[in-house]
Structures are given as C-alpha cells and as structure tokens.
Design a protein around this motif. Structure first.
Motif, PDB file in Angstrom:
ATOM      1  N   THR A   6       0.833  -1.206   0.000  1.00 13.42           N
ATOM      2  CA  THR A   6       0.000   0.000   0.000  1.00 13.42           C
ATOM      3  C   THR A   6       0.869   1.258   0.000  1.00 13.42           C
ATOM      4  O   THR A   6       2.084   1.207   0.230  1.00 13.42           O
ATOM      5  N   ILE A   7       0.206   2.383  -0.211  1.00 14.96           N
ATOM      6  CA  ILE A   7       0.882   3.683  -0.144  1.00 14.96           C
ATOM      7  C   ILE A   7       1.514   3.883   1.241  1.00 14.96           C
ATOM      8  O   ILE A   7       2.587   4.477   1.362  1.00 14.96           O
ATOM      9  N   PHE A   8       0.876   3.353   2.282  1.00  7.94           N
ATOM     10  CA  PHE A   8       1.422   3.512   3.635  1.00  7.94           C
ATOM     11  C   PHE A   8       2.682   2.663   3.804  1.00  7.94           C
ATOM     12  O   PHE A   8       3.639   3.081   4.465  1.00  7.94           O
ATOM     13  N   GLY A   9       2.683   1.482   3.212  1.00  8.86           N
ATOM     14  CA  GLY A   9       3.887   0.658   3.226  1.00  8.86           C
ATOM     15  C   GLY A   9       5.051   1.380   2.564  1.00  8.86           C
ATOM     16  O   GLY A   9       6.186   1.315   3.045  1.00  8.86           O
ATOM     17  N   ARG A  10       4.756   2.088   1.496  1.00  9.58           N
ATOM     18  CA  ARG A  10       5.802   2.845   0.792  1.00  9.58           C
ATOM     19  C   ARG A  10       6.319   3.992   1.652  1.00  9.58           C
ATOM     20  O   ARG A  10       7.507   4.316   1.612  1.00  9.58           O
ATOM     21  N   MET A  11       5.428   4.613   2.420  1.00 11.39           N
ATOM     22  CA  MET A  11       5.861   5.671   3.352  1.00 11.39           C
ATOM     23  C   MET A  11       6.776   5.095   4.428  1.00 11.39           C
ATOM     24  O   MET A  11       7.816   5.668   4.748  1.00 11.39           O
ATOM     25  N   LEU A  12       6.379   3.943   4.972  1.00  9.24           N
ATOM     26  CA  LEU A  12       7.176   3.310   6.034  1.00  9.24           C
ATOM     27  C   LEU A  12       8.559   2.946   5.536  1.00  9.24           C
ATOM     28  O   LEU A  12       9.533   3.017   6.292  1.00  9.24           O
ATOM     29  N   ASP A  32      -3.043  13.430   7.284  1.00  7.50           N
ATOM     30  CA  ASP A  32      -3.831  12.923   6.157  1.00  7.50           C
ATOM     31  C   ASP A  32      -3.730  13.912   4.998  1.00  7.50           C
ATOM     32  O   ASP A  32      -3.776  15.122   5.179  1.00  7.50           O
ATOM     33  N   ILE A  33      -3.595  13.391   3.787  1.00  5.28           N
ATOM     34  CA  ILE A  33      -3.430  14.225   2.596  1.00  5.28           C
ATOM     35  C   ILE A  33      -4.718  14.978   2.245  1.00  5.28           C
ATOM     36  O   ILE A  33      -4.673  16.004   1.579  1.00  5.28           O
ATOM     37  N   GLN A  34      -5.837  14.455   2.738  1.00  3.76           N
ATOM     38  CA  GLN A  34      -7.153  15.065   2.468  1.00  3.76           C
ATOM     39  C   GLN A  34      -7.880  15.249   3.796  1.00  3.76           C
ATOM     40  O   GLN A  34      -8.839  14.532   4.109  1.00  3.76           O
ATOM     41  N   VAL A  39      -7.368  19.174  12.490  1.00  3.58           N
ATOM     42  CA  VAL A  39      -6.343  18.155  12.765  1.00  3.58           C
ATOM     43  C   VAL A  39      -6.872  16.821  12.235  1.00  3.58           C
ATOM     44  O   VAL A  39      -7.978  16.400  12.584  1.00  3.58           O
ATOM     45  N   HIS A  40      -6.103  16.186  11.373  1.00  7.03           N
ATOM     46  CA  HIS A  40      -6.452  14.847  10.866  1.00  7.03           C
ATOM     47  C   HIS A  40      -5.146  14.109  10.627  1.00  7.03           C
ATOM     48  O   HIS A  40      -4.449  14.340   9.638  1.00  7.03           O
ATOM     49  N   VAL A  41      -4.817  13.262  11.582  1.00  7.90           N
ATOM     50  CA  VAL A  41      -3.556  12.517  11.573  1.00  7.90           C
ATOM     51  C   VAL A  41      -3.883  11.026  11.499  1.00  7.90           C
ATOM     52  O   VAL A  41      -4.902  10.575  12.035  1.00  7.90           O
ATOM     53  N   ILE A  86     -11.209   3.734  13.314  1.00  7.52           N
ATOM     54  CA  ILE A  86     -10.561   2.685  12.515  1.00  7.52           C
ATOM     55  C   ILE A  86     -11.623   2.114  11.579  1.00  7.52           C
ATOM     56  O   ILE A  86     -12.577   1.478  12.048  1.00  7.52           O
ATOM     57  N   ASN A  87     -11.505   2.363  10.288  1.00  6.81           N
ATOM     58  CA  ASN A  87     -12.412   1.784   9.301  1.00  6.81           C
ATOM     59  C   ASN A  87     -11.888   0.408   8.910  1.00  6.81           C
ATOM     60  O   ASN A  87     -10.710   0.267   8.557  1.00  6.81           O
ATOM     61  N   THR A  88     -12.764  -0.589   8.949  1.00  6.33           N
ATOM     62  CA  THR A  88     -12.358  -1.963   8.608  1.00  6.33           C
ATOM     63  C   THR A  88     -13.231  -2.487   7.475  1.00  6.33           C
ATOM     64  O   THR A  88     -14.434  -2.699   7.661  1.00  6.33           O
ATOM     65  N   GLY A  93     -15.684   2.019   4.743  1.00  6.48           N
ATOM     66  CA  GLY A  93     -14.917   3.202   4.344  1.00  6.48           C
ATOM     67  C   GLY A  93     -13.416   3.005   4.284  1.00  6.48           C
ATOM     68  O   GLY A  93     -12.684   3.967   4.054  1.00  6.48           O
ATOM     69  N   GLN A  94     -12.933   1.774   4.481  1.00  9.07           N
ATOM     70  CA  GLN A  94     -11.480   1.566   4.388  1.00  9.07           C
ATOM     71  C   GLN A  94     -11.052   1.607   2.924  1.00  9.07           C
ATOM     72  O   GLN A  94     -11.603   0.877   2.089  1.00  9.07           O
ATOM     73  N   THR A  95     -10.100   2.469   2.633  1.00 13.50           N
ATOM     74  CA  THR A  95      -9.595   2.612   1.261  1.00 13.50           C
ATOM     75  C   THR A  95      -8.125   2.234   1.139  1.00 13.50           C
ATOM     76  O   THR A  95      -7.638   1.963   0.044  1.00 13.50           O
ATOM     77  N   VAL A  96      -7.399   2.258   2.258  1.00 18.01           N
ATOM     78  CA  VAL A  96      -5.988   1.854   2.259  1.00 18.01           C
ATOM     79  C   VAL A  96      -5.870   0.638   3.174  1.00 18.01           C
ATOM     80  O   VAL A  96      -6.231   0.709   4.360  1.00 18.01           O
ATOM     81  N   PHE A  97      -5.381  -0.477   2.607  1.00 21.83           N
ATOM     82  CA  PHE A  97      -5.409  -1.736   3.352  1.00 21.83           C
ATOM     83  C   PHE A  97      -4.110  -1.996   4.095  1.00 21.83           C
ATOM     84  O   PHE A  97      -3.453  -3.026   3.934  1.00 21.83           O
ATOM     85  N   LEU A  99      -3.548  -1.175   8.248  1.00 28.76           N
ATOM     86  CA  LEU A  99      -4.249  -0.680   9.439  1.00 28.76           C
ATOM     87  C   LEU A  99      -3.842   0.754   9.783  1.00 28.76           C
ATOM     88  O   LEU A  99      -2.650   1.079   9.793  1.00 28.76           O
ATOM     89  N   HIS A 100      -4.819   1.605  10.061  1.00 28.88           N
ATOM     90  CA  HIS A 100      -4.530   2.968  10.482  1.00 28.88           C
ATOM     91  C   HIS A 100      -5.606   3.474  11.428  1.00 28.88           C
ATOM     92  O   HIS A 100      -6.782   3.165  11.267  1.00 28.88           O
ATOM     93  N   VAL A 101      -5.171   4.261  12.397  1.00 29.74           N
ATOM     94  CA  VAL A 101      -6.080   4.927  13.329  1.00 29.74           C
ATOM     95  C   VAL A 101      -6.152   6.392  12.915  1.00 29.74           C
ATOM     96  O   VAL A 101      -5.124   7.090  12.882  1.00 29.74           O
ATOM     97  N   HIS A 102      -7.355   6.855  12.558  1.00 26.46           N
ATOM     98  CA  HIS A 102      -7.544   8.280  12.282  1.00 26.46           C
ATOM     99  C   HIS A 102      -7.649   9.026  13.612  1.00 26.46           C
ATOM    100  O   HIS A 102      -8.315   8.559  14.537  1.00 26.46           O
ATOM    101  N   VAL A 103      -7.027  10.198  13.689  1.00 27.59           N
ATOM    102  CA  VAL A 103      -7.208  11.108  14.822  1.00 27.59           C
ATOM    103  C   VAL A 103      -7.745  12.419  14.258  1.00 27.59           C
ATOM    104  O   VAL A 103      -7.061  13.073  13.447  1.00 27.59           O
TER     105      VAL A 103
HETATM  106  P1  5GP Z   1      -9.505   5.008   5.116  1.00 28.03           P
HETATM  107  O1  5GP Z   1     -10.501   5.557   4.132  1.00 28.03           O
HETATM  108  O2  5GP Z   1      -8.828   3.756   4.575  1.00 28.03           O
HETATM  109  O3  5GP Z   1     -10.040   4.814   6.511  1.00 28.03           O
HETATM  110  O4  5GP Z   1      -8.399   6.127   5.295  1.00 28.03           O
HETATM  111  C1  5GP Z   1      -7.360   6.293   4.373  1.00 28.03           C
HETATM  112  C2  5GP Z   1      -6.898   7.712   4.512  1.00 28.03           C
HETATM  113  O5  5GP Z   1      -5.646   7.822   3.872  1.00 28.03           O
HETATM  114  C3  5GP Z   1      -7.828   8.728   3.847  1.00 28.03           C
HETATM  115  O6  5GP Z   1      -8.271   9.664   4.824  1.00 28.03           O
HETATM  116  C4  5GP Z   1      -6.940   9.370   2.778  1.00 28.03           C
HETATM  117  O7  5GP Z   1      -7.179  10.754   2.628  1.00 28.03           O
HETATM  118  C5  5GP Z   1      -5.546   9.072   3.281  1.00 28.03           C
HETATM  119  N1  5GP Z   1      -4.541   8.969   2.240  1.00 28.03           N
HETATM  120  C6  5GP Z   1      -4.640   8.267   1.070  1.00 28.03           C
HETATM  121  N2  5GP Z   1      -3.516   8.381   0.351  1.00 28.03           N
HETATM  122  C7  5GP Z   1      -2.674   9.160   1.074  1.00 28.03           C
HETATM  123  C8  5GP Z   1      -1.349   9.638   0.852  1.00 28.03           C
HETATM  124  O8  5GP Z   1      -0.724   9.372  -0.166  1.00 28.03           O
HETATM  125  N3  5GP Z   1      -0.803  10.416   1.830  1.00 28.03           N
HETATM  126  C9  5GP Z   1      -1.479  10.726   2.981  1.00 28.03           C
HETATM  127  N4  5GP Z   1      -0.836  11.497   3.877  1.00 28.03           N
HETATM  128  N5  5GP Z   1      -2.729  10.291   3.218  1.00 28.03           N
HETATM  129  C10 5GP Z   1      -3.325   9.518   2.282  1.00 28.03           C
END
Ligand code: 5GP
Length: 114
Positions: A6-12, A32-34, A39-41, A86-88, A93-97, A99-103
């Motif tokens: 995933t994109i998060f794996g690439r960040m790590l 969070d990019i969006q 505050v959205h971490v 945590i979206n599962t 609503g999980q879009t990145v597979f 695991l992540h905790v939104h704050v």
């Molecule tokens: P989910 O929808 O899976 O619960 O949350 C995934 C989150 O990852 C979304 O809020 C989305 O905006 C964020 N996100 C997706 N791609 C990227 C990225 O490339 N960089 C950052 N910082 N956040 C991302």
C-alpha cells in the motif's frame, strides 16, 4: 502480506514522503493528505497488518500502543477533545489496506458518523 504494497507501506519504507507528526520503533503518525478536520492525523503500525480484522492475540500490545500514540498525537496537536476512528473493510470506508487509526479534532464532530 498485501499490506506491504500500500501507499502507507511505501511511506514506512521511505519510498515516498509523508508529513510526519510522530514516529517510534512500532508506529508512524502523519497528516492525512485530504484532511476532514483542522487536525487529521493517521497512526499506522510498522507491522503490515491489512486491517483490524487481520490482528490477533500477538498484536495486543501493538494495538494498545497505537491508541496511546493517538492520544499523544492529540496532545501534541493541542487537542483536549478528539475522535479516533478505525475503518475496517471497504463497506466501512477503508480505502488503504494497511491498518490505520484516524485522529480527528479542532472542530465540533457530529455523531453518529455517516
Ligand atoms: P480510510 O478511508 O482507509 O479509513 O483512510 C485512508 C486515509 O488515507 C484517507 O483519509 C486518505 O485521505 C488518506 N490517504 C490516502 N492516500 C494518502 C497519501 O498518499 N498520503 C497521505 N498522507 N494520506 C493519504
């Protein structure tokens, strides 16, 4: 595990940049990019777990750590009140597979969520 890809794996792995807020041996927190609030971490484990569904007993300490880091991040960001999510699974609503905790915080947050 698929979560490596995933994109998060690439960040790590340092392959792509992120706006880091906190990092330690077990997790990384970044903006969070969006952002959906002032505050959205996102707090993610370095271990490539696809979702909360993929966690098991051996992850007990890691899951606790992620929540404590979420609270630490909220404090660092100056938040008294905040929401952790945590979206599962796609339907939740999980879009990145990975695991992540939104704050979320910095504005009033409605309940129930969508
Ligand atoms: P989910 O929808 O899976 O619960 O949350 C995934 C989150 O990852 C979304 O809020 C989305 O905006 C964020 N996100 C997706 N791609 C990227 C990225 O490339 N960089 C950052 N910082 N956040 C991302």
């Amino acid at each position: 595990s698929m979560a490596n890809d995933t994109i998060f794996g690439r960040m790590l792995r340092g392959e792509i940049a992120c706006n880091e807020v906190y990092s330690d041996q077990h997790c990384l927190a970044f903006r969070d990019i969006q952002p959906q609030a002032p505050v959205h971490v996102l707090v993610i484990p370095r271990k490539p777990l696809e979702s909360l569904r993929a966690a098991n007993e051996e992850d007990t300490e890691l899951l606790g750590h992620l929540l404590l880091v979420a609270a630490r991040v909220a404090k660092l960001e100056g938040l008294d009140d905040f929401r952790t999510v945590i979206n599962t699974g796609a339907e939740a609503g999980q879009t990145v597979f990975h695991l992540h905790v939104h704050v979320f915080g910095g504005r009033p947050l409605a309940w129930p969520p969508g």
